[in-house]
Scaffold this motif. Structure first.
Motif, PDB file in Angstrom:
ATOM      1  N   LEU A  63       2.580 -10.969  12.884  1.00 43.03           N
ATOM      2  CA  LEU A  63       1.432 -10.220  11.808  1.00 43.03           C
ATOM      3  C   LEU A  63       1.409  -8.997  11.220  1.00 43.03           C
ATOM      4  O   LEU A  63       1.333  -8.572  10.021  1.00 43.03           O
ATOM      5  CB  LEU A  63      -0.232 -10.481  12.097  1.00 43.03           C
ATOM      6  CG  LEU A  63      -0.407 -12.209  12.449  1.00 43.03           C
ATOM      7  CD1 LEU A  63      -1.310 -12.525  13.306  1.00 43.03           C
ATOM      8  CD2 LEU A  63      -0.378 -12.899  11.583  1.00 43.03           C
ATOM      9  N   PHE A  67       2.055  -8.394   7.556  1.00 43.17           N
ATOM     10  CA  PHE A  67       1.091  -7.986   6.495  1.00 43.17           C
ATOM     11  C   PHE A  67       0.704  -6.648   6.520  1.00 43.17           C
ATOM     12  O   PHE A  67       0.939  -6.239   6.041  1.00 43.17           O
ATOM     13  CB  PHE A  67       0.064  -9.142   7.369  1.00 43.17           C
ATOM     14  CG  PHE A  67      -0.832 -10.102   6.731  1.00 43.17           C
ATOM     15  CD1 PHE A  67      -0.308 -10.795   5.887  1.00 43.17           C
ATOM     16  CD2 PHE A  67       0.626 -11.257   7.872  1.00 43.17           C
ATOM     17  CE1 PHE A  67      -0.633 -11.919   5.276  1.00 43.17           C
ATOM     18  CE2 PHE A  67       0.081 -12.308   7.981  1.00 43.17           C
ATOM     19  CZ  PHE A  67       0.009 -12.815   6.215  1.00 43.17           C
ATOM     20  N   GLN A  68       1.480  -5.983   6.974  1.00 44.64           N
ATOM     21  CA  GLN A  68       1.867  -4.821   7.034  1.00 44.64           C
ATOM     22  C   GLN A  68       2.922  -3.813   6.331  1.00 44.64           C
ATOM     23  O   GLN A  68       2.769  -2.954   5.966  1.00 44.64           O
ATOM     24  CB  GLN A  68       1.377  -3.508   8.614  1.00 44.64           C
ATOM     25  CG  GLN A  68      -0.197  -3.497   8.629  1.00 44.64           C
ATOM     26  CD  GLN A  68      -0.920  -2.644   9.642  1.00 44.64           C
ATOM     27  OE1 GLN A  68       0.281  -2.068  10.224  1.00 44.64           O
ATOM     28  NE2 GLN A  68      -1.688  -2.059  10.265  1.00 44.64           N
ATOM     29  N   CYS A  72       3.154  -8.799   1.550  1.00 45.77           N
ATOM     30  CA  CYS A  72       1.393  -8.296   0.471  1.00 45.77           C
ATOM     31  C   CYS A  72       2.412  -7.838  -0.750  1.00 45.77           C
ATOM     32  O   CYS A  72       1.758  -8.231  -1.825  1.00 45.77           O
ATOM     33  CB  CYS A  72       0.228  -7.668   1.053  1.00 45.77           C
ATOM     34  SG  CYS A  72      -0.778  -8.882   2.449  1.00 45.77           S
ATOM     35  N   TYR A 131      -3.518 -16.979   2.478  1.00 45.76           N
ATOM     36  CA  TYR A 131      -2.963 -16.250   3.864  1.00 45.76           C
ATOM     37  C   TYR A 131      -4.345 -15.397   4.424  1.00 45.76           C
ATOM     38  O   TYR A 131      -4.074 -15.498   5.769  1.00 45.76           O
ATOM     39  CB  TYR A 131      -1.575 -14.394   3.008  1.00 45.76           C
ATOM     40  CG  TYR A 131      -0.620 -15.292   3.316  1.00 45.76           C
ATOM     41  CD1 TYR A 131      -0.016 -15.819   4.040  1.00 45.76           C
ATOM     42  CD2 TYR A 131      -0.071 -14.404   2.305  1.00 45.76           C
ATOM     43  CE1 TYR A 131       1.393 -16.231   3.853  1.00 45.76           C
ATOM     44  CE2 TYR A 131       1.106 -14.343   2.114  1.00 45.76           C
ATOM     45  CZ  TYR A 131       1.827 -15.623   3.171  1.00 45.76           C
ATOM     46  OH  TYR A 131       2.937 -16.041   2.695  1.00 45.76           O
ATOM     47  N   LEU A 135      -5.491 -16.208   8.404  1.00 45.00           N
ATOM     48  CA  LEU A 135      -5.419 -15.188   9.382  1.00 45.00           C
ATOM     49  C   LEU A 135      -7.029 -15.990   9.514  1.00 45.00           C
ATOM     50  O   LEU A 135      -6.905 -16.160  10.931  1.00 45.00           O
ATOM     51  CB  LEU A 135      -5.458 -13.728   8.355  1.00 45.00           C
ATOM     52  CG  LEU A 135      -4.068 -12.900   8.205  1.00 45.00           C
ATOM     53  CD1 LEU A 135      -4.336 -12.035   7.042  1.00 45.00           C
ATOM     54  CD2 LEU A 135      -3.095 -12.948   9.199  1.00 45.00           C
ATOM     55  N   LEU A 154      -6.242  -7.387   9.778  1.00 40.99           N
ATOM     56  CA  LEU A 154      -5.369  -7.660   8.347  1.00 40.99           C
ATOM     57  C   LEU A 154      -6.086  -8.492   7.198  1.00 40.99           C
ATOM     58  O   LEU A 154      -5.523  -8.101   6.298  1.00 40.99           O
ATOM     59  CB  LEU A 154      -4.311  -8.175   9.361  1.00 40.99           C
ATOM     60  CG  LEU A 154      -3.345  -6.996  10.331  1.00 40.99           C
ATOM     61  CD1 LEU A 154      -2.529  -8.337  11.312  1.00 40.99           C
ATOM     62  CD2 LEU A 154      -2.120  -6.153   9.288  1.00 40.99           C
ATOM     63  N   LYS A 155      -6.779  -9.278   7.765  1.00 40.79           N
ATOM     64  CA  LYS A 155      -7.491 -10.167   6.741  1.00 40.79           C
ATOM     65  C   LYS A 155      -8.101  -9.407   5.752  1.00 40.79           C
ATOM     66  O   LYS A 155      -7.779  -9.858   4.668  1.00 40.79           O
ATOM     67  CB  LYS A 155      -8.318 -11.797   7.067  1.00 40.79           C
ATOM     68  CG  LYS A 155      -9.095 -12.240   6.483  1.00 40.79           C
ATOM     69  CD  LYS A 155     -10.209 -13.428   7.365  1.00 40.79           C
ATOM     70  CE  LYS A 155     -11.193 -12.918   7.458  1.00 40.79           C
ATOM     71  NZ  LYS A 155     -12.406 -12.218   6.004  1.00 40.79           N
ATOM     72  N   VAL A 158      -5.593  -7.647   3.060  1.00 41.01           N
ATOM     73  CA  VAL A 158      -5.243  -8.854   2.359  1.00 41.01           C
ATOM     74  C   VAL A 158      -6.062  -9.592   1.034  1.00 41.01           C
ATOM     75  O   VAL A 158      -5.867  -9.520   0.386  1.00 41.01           O
ATOM     76  CB  VAL A 158      -4.357  -9.942   3.572  1.00 41.01           C
ATOM     77  CG1 VAL A 158      -3.955 -11.167   2.010  1.00 41.01           C
ATOM     78  CG2 VAL A 158      -3.495  -9.652   3.700  1.00 41.01           C
ATOM     79  N   SER A 161      -6.528  -6.332  -0.951  1.00 45.42           N
ATOM     80  CA  SER A 161      -5.072  -6.134  -1.532  1.00 45.42           C
ATOM     81  C   SER A 161      -5.015  -7.381  -3.111  1.00 45.42           C
ATOM     82  O   SER A 161      -4.706  -6.907  -4.203  1.00 45.42           O
ATOM     83  CB  SER A 161      -3.212  -7.077  -1.457  1.00 45.42           C
ATOM     84  OG  SER A 161      -2.488  -6.885  -1.325  1.00 45.42           O
TER      85      SER A 161
END
Length: 345
Positions: A63, A67-68, A72, A131, A135, A154-155, A158, A161
């Motif tokens: 992840l 995701f980093q 995205c 996504y 997550l 992380l969720k 996103v 974003s």
């Protein structure tokens, strides 16, 4: 993939060479590679856990990596181009050779499952919005507190974003809509609108330079509603098209000539798909809208209903009255309008 690769093949054989691949598909190839890489890595981890039940399910590194990383960002690039791509696609669909490419070369392929290109182009936007759900489901089932904290952050990243992207996509859509309106809304000079005003020829050019079209160039203005109505004048009924913005109302006369004011051709203007189907069709026919009078500021506008009892007396249907006042609260214009239906009114 079918549509993109087919177009590449046709262009290699010198067909549809003027069609811009990037404007239509943007970074779709890169997006597919990163998405597939993420899915493969993700499912390999699940498979390893299932085959070795004693091994921990470690999603953190996967992840974090995606995701980093670019997952995205590549979605954002694609999504920002989406509105422009649909606009470009609708313009290309007016061409016979492009329609043959769509229908005979691509849409008949079984893998397309009877879906059209526009329906397929929106898929990456839908995936990006899913996504956070993925997550969240991983976060719910995680038992390690450190991992839970990481997945939750992380969720949120996103989601931020997506929220940021929504604003940009809406702005782009609004920008393209107003650019289209600038092409089809014509502002005749004041001496053409009202014959009372006499202006010598030597002064007309300097007065004409003060273009009213700049009213529609504001990035912050919103178009709230638009539609066709009938304006009752003293001796006739006139077809008009109303544009209700968030700060003023614009009443325009519908013109079906192929030439716009000033002589330029409107028949080849690409049509923005976020406009109403009626206005899209009207523009494609070469029509345009000439401003009937000055814009009516909403804070100087009074709306009055026409009582149903007058319908039979004056043969009015679904009628209402718009009254414009100046800063001294004096009435300076009155428009008696009829809608096509009570619902439209």
């Amino acid at each position: 993939k079918i549509f993109r690769n087919t177009l590449k093949y046709l262009q290699s054989n010198e067909f549809l060479l003027d069609v811009d691949l990037w404007r239509l598909f943007a970074n779709l190839e890169e997006l597919n590679k990163i998405s597939i890489s993420f899915l493969k890595t993700f499912f390999e981890t699940v498979k390893e856990h299932v085959s070795k039940s004693d091994s921990p399910m470690d999603f953190s590194s996967i992840l974090l990596k995606f995701f980093q990383g670019d997952l995205c960002q590549t979605h954002q690039i694609y999504c920002l181009n989406y509105t422009s791509a649909v606009f470009y696609l609708e313009n290309l669909r007016q061409r016979e050779d492009f329609c043959i490419y769509l229908k005979q070369w691509c849409e008949q392929n079984k893998e397309c499952k009877r879906l059209h290109l526009r329906e397929l182009l929106v898929a990456p936007l839908h995936r990006l919005t899913r996504y956070p759900l993925l997550l969240n489901n991983i976060w719910k089932r995680s038992t390690d507190e450190t991992e839970k904290s990481l997945i939750w952050s992380l969720k949120e990243k996103v989601e931020r974003s997506i929220w940021d992207l929504e604003g940009k996509v809406k702005w782009l859509d609004n920008f393209q809509k107003f650019r289209q309106l600038q092409e089809v809304i014509i502002w005749p000079p004041i001496w053409d609108r009202d014959k009372r005003f006499f202006v010598p020829e030597c002064l007309k050019q300097s007065l004409r330079e003060n273009n009213s079209e700049n009213l529609l160039s504001s990035a912050n203005r919103l178009l709230l509603h638009e539609g066709r109505l009938t304006l009752a004048e003293s001796t006739r009924l006139l077809d008009v098209y109303l544009f209700l913005f968030d700060d003023f109302l614009l009443i325009t006369k519908i013109k079906r000539n192929k030439k716009k004011y000033g002589g330029s051709d409107t028949s080849f203007i690409p049509v923005c798909t976020s406009l109403t189907p009626e206005l899209q069709s009207f523009i494609r026919e070469g029509g345009f809208c000439t401003v009937l009078d000055q814009p009516i500021p909403l804070d100087r506008l009074i709306l009055k209903n026409i009582d149903p009892i007058h319908i039979t007396v004056f043969s009015l249907r679904n009628a209402f009255l718009i009254q414009q006042e100046n800063r001294y609260r004096q009435s300076i214009a009155i428009f008696l309008l009829q809608a096509q239906t009570e619902t439209a009114k």
